[in-house]
Design a protein around this motif. Structure first.
Motif, PDB file in Angstrom:
ATOM      1  N   ILE A  52     -38.183  76.253   5.085  1.00  0.00           N
ATOM      2  CA  ILE A  52     -38.690  74.904   4.791  1.00  0.00           C
ATOM      3  C   ILE A  52     -38.702  74.655   3.283  1.00  0.00           C
ATOM      4  O   ILE A  52     -38.340  73.577   2.815  1.00  0.00           O
ATOM      5  CB  ILE A  52     -40.111  74.713   5.405  1.00  0.00           C
ATOM      6  CG1 ILE A  52     -40.010  74.865   6.921  1.00  0.00           C
ATOM      7  CG2 ILE A  52     -40.700  73.352   5.041  1.00  0.00           C
ATOM      8  CD1 ILE A  52     -41.343  74.950   7.641  1.00  0.00           C
ATOM      9  N   GLY A  53     -39.066  75.695   2.520  1.00  0.00           N
ATOM     10  CA  GLY A  53     -39.138  75.568   1.058  1.00  0.00           C
ATOM     11  C   GLY A  53     -37.800  75.150   0.458  1.00  0.00           C
ATOM     12  O   GLY A  53     -37.743  74.207  -0.343  1.00  0.00           O
ATOM     13  N   VAL A  54     -36.723  75.813   0.853  1.00  0.00           N
ATOM     14  CA  VAL A  54     -35.400  75.482   0.284  1.00  0.00           C
ATOM     15  C   VAL A  54     -34.994  74.068   0.699  1.00  0.00           C
ATOM     16  O   VAL A  54     -34.499  73.283  -0.127  1.00  0.00           O
ATOM     17  CB  VAL A  54     -34.334  76.527   0.719  1.00  0.00           C
ATOM     18  CG1 VAL A  54     -32.926  76.080   0.342  1.00  0.00           C
ATOM     19  CG2 VAL A  54     -34.633  77.886   0.091  1.00  0.00           C
ATOM     20  N   ALA A  55     -35.194  73.733   1.983  1.00  0.00           N
ATOM     21  CA  ALA A  55     -34.794  72.398   2.468  1.00  0.00           C
ATOM     22  C   ALA A  55     -35.551  71.296   1.708  1.00  0.00           C
ATOM     23  O   ALA A  55     -34.951  70.338   1.220  1.00  0.00           O
ATOM     24  CB  ALA A  55     -35.054  72.287   3.964  1.00  0.00           C
ATOM     25  N   VAL A  56     -36.868  71.479   1.582  1.00  0.00           N
ATOM     26  CA  VAL A  56     -37.663  70.463   0.885  1.00  0.00           C
ATOM     27  C   VAL A  56     -37.335  70.443  -0.610  1.00  0.00           C
ATOM     28  O   VAL A  56     -37.216  69.378  -1.227  1.00  0.00           O
ATOM     29  CB  VAL A  56     -39.183  70.699   1.127  1.00  0.00           C
ATOM     30  CG1 VAL A  56     -40.025  69.763   0.277  1.00  0.00           C
ATOM     31  CG2 VAL A  56     -39.517  70.503   2.595  1.00  0.00           C
ATOM     32  N   GLY A  57     -37.118  71.635  -1.181  1.00  0.00           N
ATOM     33  CA  GLY A  57     -36.751  71.748  -2.594  1.00  0.00           C
ATOM     34  C   GLY A  57     -35.473  70.968  -2.895  1.00  0.00           C
ATOM     35  O   GLY A  57     -35.407  70.216  -3.879  1.00  0.00           O
TER      36      GLY A  57
END
Lengths: 68, 502
Positions: A41-46
Motif C-alpha cells: 500500500i505504501g508504494v502504491a500511495v507513494g
C-alpha cells in the motif's frame, strides 16, 4: 502482469498497484502481513502522491466514480 | 573548447540539474548494485520519467544513472561476487578475493578512483575528439548517413559480447523489422499494423526497451527467486573496512589507470565494442605486463587486476558517447537506449547537435565529469549504507521492479493496450535471452532502423531512384566496404583459429 493490465482501467491506479504488489510478494513467498501491507500500500500511495504533486492525474476507476 | 566548458558549467549549475546529478548517481548506484541489473536496465527504467523533463536535464540524469549503475555494478562484484552486467565480470576476479581478505573497503576505493580517473580521461579525450569528428561529419549527406548506420549495425553484430555473430545479426534484422511497424511517413501506408489503431504510430521505443531489458530481467529473477547469500548479509551490515588508500596503493595503480583509461576510451569509441571488451582487454594487458610475484597475484586479489577493468569500463562508457553525440550512432546497448530517449525528447543527435545545440552538448560533457566526481565524493562514503539494500529479499524486490516497468510504460500513454504489448514482447524477449540471443542489437536495429530508412529514401529521392550513390560517393563506398569487412571479420578469425588448431 496481465491482471494488472486488465484491472487498471476499472479499478484505477492505486488499488490495482497495491493488489499487484501484495499479490506478487505473496506468490514469491513473502508471508509477513505487516510487510505485505506496508510495502504494497505504501508504494502504491507513494506513487499516487508523487504523480499528483507532478500534476499527473491518475484514474481511481470505479472508486473515483462512486465517490463523485 | 574553454568557452564550451563554461557554457556547459553554466547550463549545469542550476539547482535542479545539480540535484538530478546527485540523485542520478545515487539511484544508479542503487539499481546497479542489484544483482542482474546493469546500466541498460537502470537507464531503461528511468526513461518514462525523463521524457517529462527538459532535454538537457534529462541527459544529465541519464548520464548520472549510467555512471552510477556502473559503479553500483562494481560494488556488487566486489562485495558479493555478483556482477550486475558483463563489463563488471573482470572486477570480480580480484575484487572479490580482496573483499574475502577483509579489504572490501580498500577494493571499493580502488574501484571508485579507477572509475574517476577513467571517466576524467575519457571526458578530456571526448572534448578533444568530438569537435573534430563533428566538423568532419558535417560534410555528410543522406547516403553517408545511411552507410554509417549500416556500419554501426554490422560492427555491433561483429563485436558482440557472447561471440554469437549470427544470433546478433538475426536480432539486428528483427530490430529493423520491428522499426517498420506503423504508418509509413512518406506514403502514408500502414505497415504490419493488422488494422490495430494502437500501433498505427509504430512501436514505442520505451516499450521495447522495457520489454527487452528491464521487464524480461525482472521476470527472470522472479522465476529464479534466489535467497540472499551470506556475503550479501555481511555486506548489508556495512562491514567493509577502511575506504582509504595508502601511498603504496597509489604508486602501484597509477600507471595502470592511465593505460586502462586510454585503452578503454579507444575501445569504447568503436561501435559495438563497448565496456565489456574494454574491461577484459585491459585486464589481459595488465596481466601480460606484470612480472614475477605481481603476475601471480592476478586472480587472487591483485590491486592492478582490480583497477584495470574498472578504469577501462568507465573510460569506454565515456568513449561510447563520442559516436553517439557526434554521429548519432550508439556504440552500446546503453547508448542505444539513450539515443532513443534523445529522439523521443525531440533532440536529433549528430554533428548538428554540436553546432546547433552546443549548450546541451557541453552540459552533457560537464555532467559526465561532475558525475564521476560525485561518485567519488558522495557515493563512496555512502557505500556501507547503500550496501544494506543488498539485503532486500528477492520476493520483495522482483515484484517492485515488475511494478516499476508496468507503471513506466502505462504513464507514457495511459493505454492498457501498451501494457499487453509490453508483456507479450517481454515474454518473447525472455525466450530469446534464454536461447542466448543478445538484446542490444535488437534495440540498436530498432532505433537506427527508422533513421536508416529515412536516409536511404532521401538519398534515393535525390538520386532519382538510382542506387548508384552506394558506390559512386567515395565516403559512402568506404563505409559500406568497412561494413562488409565487419561481416567477414568473424569468418576470417574462425578460419585462422581452425588452421592454428589443425
Amino acid at each position: 502482469m496481465g491482471l494488472f493490465a486488465l484491472a487498471i482501467n476499472p479499478l484505477g491506479f492505486v488499488v490495482t498497484s497495491a493488489l499487484f504488489l501484495i499479490g506478487g510478494f505473496l506468490v514469491l513467498g513473502e508471508r509477513r502481513p505487516l510487510v505485505l501491507a506496508c510495502v504494497g500500500i505504501g508504494v502504491a500511495v507513494g506513487f499516487w502522491i508523487m504523480f499528483t504533486l507532478l500534476d499527473v492525474q491518475l484514474d481511481w476507476g470505479i472508486f473515483g466514480r462512486a465517490l463523485s | 573548447m574553454i568557452e564550451g566548458l563554461m557554457t556547459g558549467l553554466a547550463g549545469l549549475m542550476t539547482p535542479v540539474n545539480l540535484g538530478l546529478l546527485v540523485l542520478g548517481c545515487l539511484l544508479g548506484t542503487f539499481i546497479g548494485m542489484m544483482p542482474g541489473l546493469g546500466p541498460v536496465t537502470a537507464v531503461s527504467l528511468l526513461i518514462p520519467v525523463v521524457l517529462q523533463m527538459p532535454a538537457a536535464s534529462a541527459m544529465v540524469l541519464l548520464a548520472a544513472i549510467y555512471y552510477g549503475a556502473m559503479f553500483g555494478g562494481s560494488t556488487a562484484s566486489v562485495l558479493i561476487n555478483a556482477p550486475g552486467e558483463s563489463s563488471s565480470v573482470p572486477t570480480t576476479f580480484d575484487g572479490y578475493p580482496m573483499a574475502r581478505r577483509g579489504e572490501a573497503g580498500r577494493a571499493l576505493a580502488l574501484c571508485a578512483w579507477g572509475s574517476f580517473v577513467g571517466g576524467t580521461v575519457a571526458t578530456i579525450l571526448l572534448m578533444a575528439a568530438a569537435p573534430t569528428l563533428a566538423a568532419f561529419a558535417l560534410t555528410f549527406h543522406a547516403p553517408e548517413y545511411f552507410a554509417l548506420m549500416v556500419l554501426g549495425l554490422t560492427a555491433v553484430a561483429a563485436f558482440t559480447d557472447s561471440g554469437g555473430v549470427v544470433k546478433a545479426l538475426l536480432m539486428t534484422v528483427l530490430g529493423l523489422m520491428l522499426a517498420t511497424i506503423g504508418t509509413d511517413v512518406a506514403d502514408g501506408v500502414e505497415r504490419y499494423t493488422f488494422g490495430i489503431a494502437d500501433i498505427a504510430d509504430g512501436l514505442s521505443f520505451v516499450l521495447l526497451a522495457m520489454a527487452a531489458f528491464a521487464l524480461s530481467e525482472a521476470i527472470l529473477s522472479a522465476l529464479k527467486n534466489e535467497k540472499i547469500s551470506e556475503e550479501a548479509k555481511k555486506a548489508a551490515r556495512g562491514d567493509v573496512g577502511t575506504l582509504k588508500l595508502t601511498r603504496d596503493d597509489v604508486k602501484e595503480v597509477a600507471p595502470t589507470m592511465l593505460r586502462a583509461s586510454v585503452l578503454g576510451f579507444i575501445v569504447g569509441v568503436l561501435p559495438g565494442a563497448g565496456a565489456t571488451i574494454a574491461a577484459f582487454m585491459s585486464y589481459a594487458v595488465e596481466r601480460n605486463l606484470a612480472t614475477g610475484q605481481r603476475r601471480e597475484e592476478f586472480g587472487k586479489g591483485s590491486r592492478r587486476g582490480l583497477t584495470a577493468p574498472e578504469t577501462a569500463n568507465n573510460a569506454a562508457a565515456g568513449g561510447a558517447y563520442v559516436p553517439l553525440l557526434t554521429l548519432g550512432i550508439p556504440g552500446s546497448g546503453t547508448t542505444a537506449v539513450i539515443l532513443g530517449a534523445l529522439i523521443a525528447l525531440g533532440v536529433q543527435p549528430g554533428p548538428r547537435l554540436y553546432t546547433d545545440q552546443s549548450e546541451m552538448f557541453w552540459t552533457v560533457v560537464v555532467s559526465m565529469y561532475l558525475g564521476n566526481l560525485i561518485l567519488l565524493v558522495i557515493n563512496l562514503p555512502l557505500i556501507p549504507y547503500i550496501a544494506r539494500t543488498l539485503a532486500i529479499p528477492e520476493q520483495i524486490l522482483s515484484p517492485l521492479i515488475l511494478f516499476f516497468c508496468l507503471v513506466g510504460v502505462y504513464l507514457v500513454s495511459f493505454n492498457s493496450f501498451d501494457l499487453w504489448l509490453m508483456i507479450g514482447l517481454a515474454i518473447v524477449c525472455l525466450g530469446l535471452r534464454l536461447l542466448d540471443y543478445p538484446m542490444a542489437p535488437l534495440l540498436l536495429g530498432f532505433v537506427l532502423g527508422k533513421l536508416m530508412e529515412e536516409n536511404l529514401r532521401r538519398a534515393l529521392l535525390v538520386n532519382d531512384g538510382s542506387f548508384a550513390f552506394l558506390w559512386e560517393r567515395p565516403v559512402t563506398a568506404l563505409l559500406l566496404s568497412l561494413s562488409f569487412g565487419c561481416l567477414l571479420l568473424p569468418v576470417v578469425l574462425r578460419l585462422v583459429r581452425q588452421k592454428k588448431t589443425v
